[in-house]
Design an enzyme around this catalytic site. Structure first.
Site, PDB file in Angstrom:
ATOM      1  N   LYS A  32       1.004  -1.402   0.158  1.00 23.78           N
ATOM      2  CA  LYS A  32       0.253   0.088   0.009  1.00 23.78           C
ATOM      3  C   LYS A  32       0.611   1.205  -0.419  1.00 23.78           C
ATOM      4  CE  LYS A  32      -0.357  -0.494   5.122  1.00 23.78           C
ATOM      5  NZ  LYS A  32      -0.641  -1.156   6.281  1.00 23.78           N
ATOM      6  N   ARG A 125     -10.659  -0.455  14.484  1.00 26.93           N
ATOM      7  CA  ARG A 125     -10.800  -0.449  13.664  1.00 26.93           C
ATOM      8  C   ARG A 125     -11.785  -0.036  12.764  1.00 26.93           C
ATOM      9  NH1 ARG A 125      -5.164   1.344  10.562  1.00 26.93           N
ATOM     10  NH2 ARG A 125      -5.388  -0.981  10.059  1.00 26.93           N
ATOM     11  N   HIS A 151      -6.248  -7.481  13.087  1.00 29.35           N
ATOM     12  CA  HIS A 151      -5.077  -6.770  12.866  1.00 29.35           C
ATOM     13  C   HIS A 151      -5.160  -6.677  13.670  1.00 29.35           C
ATOM     14  CE1 HIS A 151      -1.780  -4.404  10.689  1.00 29.35           C
ATOM     15  NE2 HIS A 151      -2.786  -3.302  11.116  1.00 29.35           N
TER      16      HIS A 151
END
Ligand SMILES: *Cc1c(COP(=O)(O)O)cnc(C)c1O
Length: 350
Positions: A32, A125, A151
């Protein structure tokens, strides 16, 4: 050329092999943000051609599309976007969405595409919370689910919390596996790979360590892939009591030889390193004098043999991203991602 970043692809491959050895799972390379500033196309190509990389993770559909347009064949996971952003690329480019809420789930079902699920086990998140799991398990019955991920929030510093998250993840995966027994299961970022977690996990998702930055203590030594360099525009001797750069935050107390280096905050060098950072010139670390400017920075070269057109090393083996970031309370990710477009990437081929 006045400023450039050398990207050493041979080091990338060696780092990959070390991480693969550590992880003992299939590897998704996280590319990314233009591969943390290194150039996602070149990084992905190098890994696809020279290693057993399983696939790639990107943040957005545009990032994924760019990889496909340049011929990348392996799976590409889009981790932090929305299906409505991806609709026009998804099928054409075989991009795999990560579904993290019920709105997204509804849309992948309508499109009938394969996808991964994201579970929130304590990152707070993206991802489904435990209270949503029953509904989720109902709603994914007739879908093309091929993977599930979570994550870790603190794998670089907190083994206990990481184990807590993994345990929670396992409780979801156990339920999921009653219906989907072939899914990919992944949660490890670079830092987590060192825990050698095993059991349910099939893949790891690594970014930082590929680029040669050890995320924490207890990590094997890696090679920083990027070296950032810039030319000296001029060298001169300032008289005593002469101020340097904006706001006059540095003043010479005796005669001082300085070099003006063509690298500044518009190139991504943090202004916080004014009067703090160092550049390497002719093998010597030269302290920055005064404020870092937009296009230039002044360093002291009193006892260093330096001439106009010499090359200064801004970041490299002796000035690693990791050390520099620590100095100003940043993380190496920020420094890498900040190297701007203006700094030409030069690929040192394998
Ligand atoms: C960026 C990211 C990673 C890679 O993390 P590194 O610390 O760079 O290895 C893995 N997973 C997710 C969800 C990410 O956003």
């Amino acid at each position: 050329m006045l400023r450039w970043a050398e990207v050493h692809l041979d080091r990338l491959i060696r780092n990959f092999k070390k991480i693969e050895e550590l992880s003992k799972k299939r590897i998704y390379a996280v590319v990314k943000a233009n591969a943390y500033g290194h150039g996602s196309v070149q990084v992905a190509k190098t890994l696809e051609e020279n290693t057993s990389v399983y696939g790639f993770c990107v943040a957005t559909y545009e990032e994924g599309a760019e990889l496909r347009q340049s011929g990348i064949k392996k799976p590409i996971l889009v981790m932090s976007s929305t299906i409505s952003e991806g609709k026009k690329f998804l099928k054409e480019y075989r991009l795999t969405p990560v579904v993290y809420d019920f709105d997204e789930l509804k849309l992948v079902k309508e499109l009938s595409v394969s996808f991964h699920l994201k579970i929130d086990t304590g990152m707070g998140r993206l991802g489904f919370l435990e209270s949503e799991w029953n509904k989720l398990l109902e709603e994914i019955r007739e879908t093309k689910l091929i993977g599930v991920m979570t994550h870790f929030s603190s794998a670089d510093e907190d083994y206990e919390y990481t184990k807590f998250q993994l345990k929670k993840f396992k409780s979801f995966v156990d339920k999921l596996k009653r219906k989907f027994n072939k899914v990919e299961v992944h949660s490890e970022n670079s830092a987590a790979v060192r825990f050698k977690l095993n059991g349910i996990l099939t893949h790891s998702r690594v970014g930082l360590s590929l680029y040669g930055v050890e995320p924490c203590e207890g990590y094997p030594k890696l090679e920083q892939v990027m070296e950032v360099k810039a030319k000296v525009l001029t060298v001169k001797e300032l008289p005593p009591n002469f101020s340097v750069s904006y706001s006059r935050t540095y003043r010479t107390n005796k005669k001082e030889r300085i070099a003006v280096v063509s690298f500044g905050y518009a190139d991504g060098y943090p202004r916080e390193l004014s009067n703090r950072g160092k550049f390497l010139l002719n093998g010597e670390l030269c302290p920055i004098r005064g404020k870092v400017c937009m296009d230039m920075t002044v360093v002291s070269v009193n006892n260093v043999k330096v001439e106009k057109d010499d090359t200064a090393i801004i970041y490299g083996e002796e000035i690693p991203f990791k050390e520099v970031s620590k100095e100003i309370g940043k993380i190496p990710y920020e420094l890498m991602c900040s190297i701007s477009q203006r700094v030409r990437r030069i690929y040192v081929e394998v």
